[in-house]
Scaffold this active site. Structure first.
Site, short mmCIF file in Angstrom:
data_model
loop_
_atom_site.label_atom_id
_atom_site.label_comp_id
_atom_site.label_asym_id
_atom_site.label_seq_id
_atom_site.Cartn_x
_atom_site.Cartn_y
_atom_site.Cartn_z
N GLY A 13 0.84 -1.20 0.00
CA GLY A 13 0.00 0.00 0.00
C GLY A 13 0.87 1.24 0.00
O GLY A 13 0.46 2.31 0.46
N ASP A 63 -1.68 -7.10 -5.96
CA ASP A 63 -2.75 -7.18 -4.98
C ASP A 63 -2.28 -8.17 -3.92
O ASP A 63 -2.03 -9.34 -4.23
CB ASP A 63 -4.03 -7.68 -5.66
CG ASP A 63 -5.20 -7.80 -4.69
OD1 ASP A 63 -4.97 -7.96 -3.48
OD2 ASP A 63 -6.35 -7.74 -5.16
N VAL A 64 -2.14 -7.70 -2.69
CA VAL A 64 -1.54 -8.55 -1.65
C VAL A 64 -2.42 -9.73 -1.24
O VAL A 64 -1.95 -10.63 -0.54
CB VAL A 64 -1.15 -7.74 -0.39
CG1 VAL A 64 -0.07 -6.72 -0.70
CG2 VAL A 64 -2.37 -7.09 0.26
N ASN A 90 0.97 -2.66 5.20
CA ASN A 90 0.19 -1.43 5.37
C ASN A 90 -1.04 -1.37 4.44
O ASN A 90 -1.98 -0.63 4.71
CB ASN A 90 1.12 -0.24 5.10
CG ASN A 90 0.39 1.06 4.86
OD1 ASN A 90 -0.03 1.74 5.80
ND2 ASN A 90 0.18 1.41 3.59
N SER A 142 -4.97 -0.26 13.66
CA SER A 142 -5.73 0.99 13.77
C SER A 142 -6.29 1.06 15.19
O SER A 142 -6.55 0.01 15.80
CB SER A 142 -6.89 0.99 12.77
OG SER A 142 -7.80 2.02 13.07
N TYR A 154 -14.05 -3.84 9.26
CA TYR A 154 -12.73 -3.22 9.44
C TYR A 154 -12.22 -3.44 10.86
O TYR A 154 -11.05 -3.76 11.08
CB TYR A 154 -12.86 -1.73 9.12
CG TYR A 154 -11.58 -0.93 9.15
CD1 TYR A 154 -10.70 -0.97 8.08
CD2 TYR A 154 -11.27 -0.12 10.24
CE1 TYR A 154 -9.52 -0.22 8.10
CE2 TYR A 154 -10.11 0.63 10.27
CZ TYR A 154 -9.24 0.58 9.19
OH TYR A 154 -8.08 1.32 9.21
N ALA A 156 -13.03 -5.84 12.92
CA ALA A 156 -12.68 -7.26 13.08
C ALA A 156 -11.35 -7.54 12.38
O ALA A 156 -10.51 -8.29 12.90
CB ALA A 156 -13.78 -8.13 12.49
N ALA A 157 -11.15 -6.94 11.22
CA ALA A 157 -9.90 -7.17 10.48
C ALA A 157 -8.72 -6.63 11.29
O ALA A 157 -7.68 -7.30 11.43
CB ALA A 157 -9.96 -6.48 9.11
N LYS A 158 -8.86 -5.42 11.83
CA LYS A 158 -7.73 -4.82 12.56
C LYS A 158 -7.49 -5.52 13.90
O LYS A 158 -6.33 -5.69 14.31
CB LYS A 158 -7.96 -3.32 12.77
CG LYS A 158 -7.89 -2.50 11.47
CD LYS A 158 -6.59 -2.73 10.70
CE LYS A 158 -6.32 -1.66 9.66
NZ LYS A 158 -5.12 -1.99 8.82
N ILE A 187 -5.44 9.89 10.52
CA ILE A 187 -4.36 10.38 9.66
C ILE A 187 -5.01 10.80 8.34
O ILE A 187 -5.54 9.92 7.62
CB ILE A 187 -3.31 9.27 9.37
CG1 ILE A 187 -2.93 8.48 10.63
CG2 ILE A 187 -2.10 9.86 8.65
CD1 ILE A 187 -2.08 9.19 11.65
#
Ligand code: NAP
Length: 253
Positions: A13, A63-64, A90, A142, A154, A156-158, A187
């Site tokens: 990213g 694409d990761v 990132n 985050s 988001y 749950a992902a973080k 940010i």
């Protein structure tokens, strides 16, 4: 102007926002930087800017969340820089919605980049780091990992990224590899513009409202995040692993 320290870092990213800031700062600190992004134009631009400023960088389009693309990324970076010493996971984005409105696609696509992408990248570089008995992996989490409304995918992902960080740190500690996470607060980036639009506010109004709630009285910058990344990847930071450092202008949660 730049003194090469001989370490290679991959920043996923890296074409935009926080990743671009990390790439530029690590390049100016003497790292060789691979700017990995699914956006070819921005990855190329960031790598060009680093080189124009006297640093060493290459763009890689990937694409990761794609296994073949990740393998190809690692091959390209090794061809150019020989080693891979530091990975900054990132790449990410939000697809916010109230849980009752959230689609399965909103859920899957966010997990695919943040969780699957971080896992695939780590899995591809950790054997190389293990072979040299030295490696540093930093996952960008985050403060949302602590809970946030209308972004259950988001959050749950973080939160998953933070658990992944602790568990990977345990598995890799005996390989000379540290795994840590940095959790930014607000940010201003392309992602923040999406949040402002969703809140029905101009970017300026949105950032002012956010800053008013931050103990330090301001929003953060990619530099603030890069500072924390540099702390974790230092040559002598080998006793610091499995940690999450929030960079959010004050305690949260
Ligand atoms: P950004 O400006 O949108 O940059 C993210 C970059 O990652 C974009 O170039 C994006 O490409 C790329 N990307 C997304 N998914 C990818 C994938 N699967 N493979 C390769 N590249 C991919 O966002 P940012 O704010 O700098 O966010 C960077 C990281 O910080 C993310 O993990 C985010 O969750 C985290 N974070 C941000 C904030 C904040 O306030 N900005 C706060 C806390 C945490 P596209 O443009 O094509 O999507």
């Amino acid at each position: 102007m730049f003194e090469l320290i001989g370490r290679t870092v991959i920043v996923t990213g890296g074409g935009s926002g926080i990743g671009a800031g990390i790439a530029a700062e690590l390049a100016s600190a003497g790292y060789q930087v691979a700017v990995v992004d699914r956006n070819a134009e921005t990855a190329g631009r960031v790598a060009e800017q680093v080189v124009a400023a006297g640093g060493t960088a290459m763009p890689v389009v990937a694409d990761v969340s794609d296994v073949a693309a990740v393998a190809d990324t690692v091959a390209q970076v090794r061809d150019r820089f020989r080693t891979i010493d530091v990975l900054v996971n990132n790449a990410g984005f939000a697809r916010d919605n109230h849980i009752l409105e959230m689609t399965i696609e909103d859920w899957d696509t966010v997990q695919a980049t943040h969780l699957r992408g971080s896992f695939l990248m780590l899995k591809a570089v950790a054997p190389l780091m293990s072979a040299q008995r030295w490696g540093r992996i930093v996952n960008i989490s985050s403060i949302s990992a602590l809970g946030d409304s209308e972004r259950v995918n988001y959050v749950a992902a973080k939160a998953g990224v933070e658990g992944f960080t602790r568990a990977a740190a345990l598995d890799l500690a005996h390989h000379g590899i540290t795994v840590n996470a940095v959790g930014p607060g607000v940010i201003p980036t392309a992602m923040t513009e999406v949040s402002a639009a969703r809140a029905g506010r101009s970017l300026e109004e949105h950032l002012a409202a956010q800053a008013a709630q931050i103990p330090c009285g301001r929003v953060g910058s990619p530099h603030d995040v890069a500072r924390a990344v540099q702390f974790f990847i230092a040559e002598d930071a080998d006793f610091i692993t499995g940690q999450v450092l929030y960079v959010s202008g004050g305690p949260h949660g």
